[in-house]
Design an enzyme around this catalytic site. Structure first.
Site, PDB file in Angstrom:
ATOM      1  N   TYR A  62      29.827  41.191  57.659  1.00  0.00           N
ATOM      2  CA  TYR A  62      30.969  42.030  57.301  1.00  0.00           C
ATOM      3  C   TYR A  62      31.681  41.481  56.072  1.00  0.00           C
ATOM      4  CZ  TYR A  62      30.137  43.970  61.904  1.00  0.00           C
ATOM      5  OH  TYR A  62      29.555  44.562  62.986  1.00  0.00           O
TER       6      TYR A  62
ATOM      7  N   LYS B  90      28.924  40.691  75.847  1.00  0.00           N
ATOM      8  CA  LYS B  90      27.554  40.281  76.152  1.00  0.00           C
ATOM      9  C   LYS B  90      27.566  39.010  76.991  1.00  0.00           C
ATOM     10  CE  LYS B  90      25.279  42.386  72.164  1.00  0.00           C
ATOM     11  NZ  LYS B  90      24.429  42.161  70.974  1.00  0.00           N
TER      12      LYS B  90
ATOM     13  N   ARG C 128      32.571  47.400  71.771  1.00  0.00           N
ATOM     14  CA  ARG C 128      31.229  47.940  71.904  1.00  0.00           C
ATOM     15  C   ARG C 128      31.277  49.136  72.860  1.00  0.00           C
ATOM     16  NH1 ARG C 128      30.505  42.235  72.545  1.00  0.00           N
ATOM     17  NH2 ARG C 128      29.200  41.294  70.910  1.00  0.00           N
TER      18      ARG C 128
ATOM     19  N   HIS D  51      31.817  37.594  68.891  1.00  0.00           N
ATOM     20  CA  HIS D  51      30.534  37.076  68.427  1.00  0.00           C
ATOM     21  C   HIS D  51      30.372  35.609  68.844  1.00  0.00           C
ATOM     22  CE1 HIS D  51      30.159  40.206  64.947  1.00  0.00           C
ATOM     23  NE2 HIS D  51      29.713  40.663  66.093  1.00  0.00           N
TER      24      HIS D  51
ATOM     25  N   HIS E  22      28.866  52.696  67.390  1.00  0.00           N
ATOM     26  CA  HIS E  22      28.918  51.308  66.916  1.00  0.00           C
ATOM     27  C   HIS E  22      29.511  51.215  65.514  1.00  0.00           C
ATOM     28  CE1 HIS E  22      27.902  47.297  68.210  1.00  0.00           C
ATOM     29  NE2 HIS E  22      27.403  47.009  67.019  1.00  0.00           N
TER      30      HIS E  22
ATOM     31  N   ARG F 152      32.988  49.920  65.394  1.00  0.00           N
ATOM     32  CA  ARG F 152      33.088  48.451  65.445  1.00  0.00           C
ATOM     33  C   ARG F 152      32.880  47.861  64.051  1.00  0.00           C
ATOM     34  NH1 ARG F 152      32.728  44.115  69.134  1.00  0.00           N
ATOM     35  NH2 ARG F 152      31.079  42.599  68.737  1.00  0.00           N
TER      36      ARG F 152
END
Length: 301
Positions: A282, A178, A154, A273, A247, A250
């Site tokens: 994806y 995150k 990211r 994730h 982004h 990614r």
């Protein structure tokens, strides 16, 4: 802002280690909620235990009437749900009225990505510029592009990297994603070579005590806005798709891995994730491409 909301935001910052950007979004959405409730209920001295599911549905309805996009309305609902879940858990309200509030239906949009041939051309062009000029700007850009595509980082993860984050000998980088969740991601040999070339120029400008991997010409940590602007310029020149951003690297990282047969769970771990559902989009992107290939190639398709 009510004390309960202020306490909740402080909890997000200290207890969950969310980014400043995420907390700012929560703050904006909850201020909107408080402003709406004051007008909707006709009084500013309401208590959170008095708020009903109908009040919250009215808040979302008003946001929709203002012309806000469904994804924005859904984000506001997410903030509302988090607040009431916190209030209920802390004993501030007897029941959680937000639990059963339904959000808007969202279209499952496929993320934009760069075609494989275009990505190779983009990186070759950056490598040629770095070899020709061999300065801070060109070697830094090449290292940025290689890490974005090679490790699926990211933007915030890239700009927060320190020099000690990378182990070029082992070919890996330590990333804080995150919620400050740590993960170790492989680094390609091309990325390692680009970073080594860039580090020679970084040493010439970095300020004493600055640990940032990517620095500007004044020796301070490079800003995300600068990276975003620079990378978007590269994409505009080299990629056929429109609306691409940092982004998109990614997205491209994940799509190319799955196209080559990578396991979905492995890609989930590489991306950091929390849920497999986030990664599955994806897989959908790859299936769509396979279907187009099938329909264009099979005689009876």
């Amino acid at each position: 802002m009510t004390p309960q909301v202020a306490h909740f935001l402080a909890h997000l910052e200290t207890g969950r280690n969310l980014s400043a950007h995420t907390i700012a979004a929560y703050r904006r959405d909850l201020r909107d909620l408080e402003a709406f409730l004051g007008g909707y209920l006709g009084r500013a001295d309401y208590h959170w235990r008095d708020i009903t599911r109908g009040d919250l549905r009215a808040f979302l309805g008003e946001a929709t009437r203002r012309g806000l996009a469904p994804r924005t309305v859904a984000r506001k609902l997410s903030a509302v749900r988090a607040l009431f879940r916190h209030l209920h858990r802390e004993g501030g309200i007897p029941a959680d009225p937000a639990r059963l509030v339904r959000g808007p239906k969202l279209d499952r949009t496929l993320p934009g990505h760069v075609r494989s041939d275009e990505m190779q051309g983009l990186l070759r062009r950056a490598e040629d510029a770095a070899a020709e000029r061999d300065d801070l700007t060109t070697t830094r850009l090449l290292a940025v592009l290689e890490l974005l595509y090679g490790s699926g980082l990211r933007l915030s993860e890239l700009t927060s990297l320190d020099t000690r984050s990378l182990d070029l000998e082992q070919g890996q980088v330590r990333v804080f994603g995150k919620g400050r969740k740590e993960r170790i991601v492989p680094v390609t040999s091309a990325s390692a070579g680009a970073v080594r070339r860039y580090l020679r120029h970084r040493a010439e400008v970095a300020r004493p005590g600055c640990d940032a991997l990517f620095v500007g010409r004044h020796g301070r940590r490079l800003s995300g806005r600068y990276v975003q602007r620079t990378v978007r310029g590269v994409l505009d020149e080299c990629a056929s798709a429109s609306g691409l951003s940092v982004h998109s690297f990614r997205h491209t990282f994940a799509t190319h891995l799955l196209d080559a047969g990578a396991d979905l769970m492995a890609v989930k771990e590489l991306l950091g994730h929390a849920s497999l559902g986030t990664t599955q989009i994806y897989a959908h992107t790859s299936r769509e491409r396979l279907r187009r290939v099938y329909e264009g190639a099979h005689p009876r398709a």
